[in-house]
Design an enzyme around this catalytic site. Structure first.
Site, mmCIF file in Angstrom:
data_model
loop_
_atom_site.group_PDB
_atom_site.id
_atom_site.type_symbol
_atom_site.label_atom_id
_atom_site.label_comp_id
_atom_site.label_asym_id
_atom_site.label_seq_id
_atom_site.Cartn_x
_atom_site.Cartn_y
_atom_site.Cartn_z
ATOM 1 N N CYS A 131 0.854 -1.189 0.000
ATOM 2 C CA CYS A 131 0.000 0.000 0.000
ATOM 3 C C CYS A 131 0.900 1.252 0.000
ATOM 4 O O CYS A 131 1.764 1.379 -0.856
ATOM 5 C CB CYS A 131 -0.940 -0.053 1.197
ATOM 6 S SG CYS A 131 -2.244 1.198 1.194
ATOM 7 N N ASP A 192 -8.138 -3.888 -7.829
ATOM 8 C CA ASP A 192 -7.701 -2.871 -6.867
ATOM 9 C C ASP A 192 -8.290 -1.516 -7.261
ATOM 10 O O ASP A 192 -7.935 -0.948 -8.291
ATOM 11 C CB ASP A 192 -6.168 -2.799 -6.855
ATOM 12 C CG ASP A 192 -5.606 -1.927 -5.743
ATOM 13 O OD1 ASP A 192 -6.318 -1.011 -5.280
ATOM 14 O OD2 ASP A 192 -4.457 -2.165 -5.338
ATOM 15 N N HIS A 223 -7.274 -4.785 -3.479
ATOM 16 C CA HIS A 223 -6.256 -4.106 -2.700
ATOM 17 C C HIS A 223 -6.082 -4.828 -1.359
ATOM 18 O O HIS A 223 -7.014 -5.415 -0.822
ATOM 19 C CB HIS A 223 -6.686 -2.648 -2.462
ATOM 20 C CG HIS A 223 -5.635 -1.776 -1.893
ATOM 21 N ND1 HIS A 223 -4.530 -1.372 -2.615
ATOM 22 C CD2 HIS A 223 -5.497 -1.210 -0.664
ATOM 23 C CE1 HIS A 223 -3.780 -0.598 -1.871
ATOM 24 N NE2 HIS A 223 -4.327 -0.484 -0.672
#
Length: 273
Positions: A131, A192, A223
């Site tokens: 991330c 994502d 994600h």
């Protein structure tokens, strides 16, 4: 391999002198106090060093690496993990755009410095993160001491919106050649919502045009699919295990072995069947 965990507080300058807590995981071999291992920096999500991030790092350390985990938001709070709930998400996202990019970069340099000076690290260093941490691992690869970077669903690279002002220079530095011939792996889930297809296409093109040694993987996942706790329904354990093995191959081939200086260039592959 068993591992131990210690902590260090490192003073910073770009962040008004606030101390950055760094967690250090390393193989536990009490009968071999001078053992040397390659090093890995693991950069966390916007939630700092949570249980999932520490367990991820522990798996790397257990395979024979000294691993350091910086606490990214020491300017704003202590080293404790930020909850994965709504308030924690809002807090982490706020910190991410209140912190100066130069302060993120200093944190990375300090973490790499720590590994380079660690008595059990041989100075061969790789980086990874997920991330926001994927973007930080991407930027950490600009450091010439970093031999490989494995970035899990790195956010804000395509939009250049990391840090205060939401105007980072990551892709500008790529265009300037700062990652040329550096081994970089980018992994994204095709579902994502943080990095859509158009964003992934931008990243791939920029890296390939800059002649980065790029592996670009798009997988059937959302994600944060590596997060084994509070994943909000997105954790894919089987896919994570498979890609973790790929990451370790990259680290073992680049940081895990000392091949000496590179001589010459690779020949073009022969077109054969």
């Amino acid at each position: 391999m068993l591992i131990t965990k210690t902590e260090q507080d490192l003073p910073t300058t770009a962040s008004n002198g606030s101390a950055m807590r760094v967690f250090v995981l390393k193989p536990d071999l009490p009968n071999y106090p001078q053992a040397k291992f390659p090093g890995v920096v693991v950069f966390s999500e916007i939630y700092q060093v949570t249980g999932p991030v520490e367990r991820f790092a522990g798996q790397i350390a257990s395979q024979g690496y000294v691993v350091v985990l910086p606490s990214s938001f020491h300017e704003f709070q202590g080293p404790e993990a930020i909850p994965y709930d709504g308030e924690g998400t809002d807090r982490g996202n706020r910190f991410k755009i209140e912190k100066e990019v130069a302060a993120f970069d200093e944190d990375a340099k300090l973490a790499i410095d720590l590994l380079a000076a660690h008595p059990n690290c041989n100075g061969r260093i790789a980086v990874t993160g997920m991330c926001m941490g994927g973007h930080l691992a991407f930027r950490a690869a600009f450091d010439p001491r970093v031999l490989a970077s494995f970035c899990w669903f790195a956010t804000d690279v395509h939009s250049a919106t990391l840090g205060k002002g939401k105007q980072d220079d990551s892709l500008i530095r790529v265009r300037n050649g700062e990652l040329t011939d550096k081994e970089v792996v980018m992994v994204f889930g095709k579902q994502d919502t943080h990095v859509p297809r158009a964003g992934r296409d931008i990243i791939r093109k920029e890296l390939e045009d800059a002649k980065v040694l790029l592996s670009f993987l798009e997988v059937q996942a959302q994600h944060a699919f590596v997060r084994d706790e509070n994943s909000k329904g997105r954790w894919d354990a089987a896919l994570t295990r498979s890609l973790f093995g790929f990451m370790m191959e990259v680290f073992q081939r680049t940081a895990g072995r000392d091949l000496g200086p590179k001589v010459g260039t690779a020949a073009e592959p022969e077109h054969v069947c």
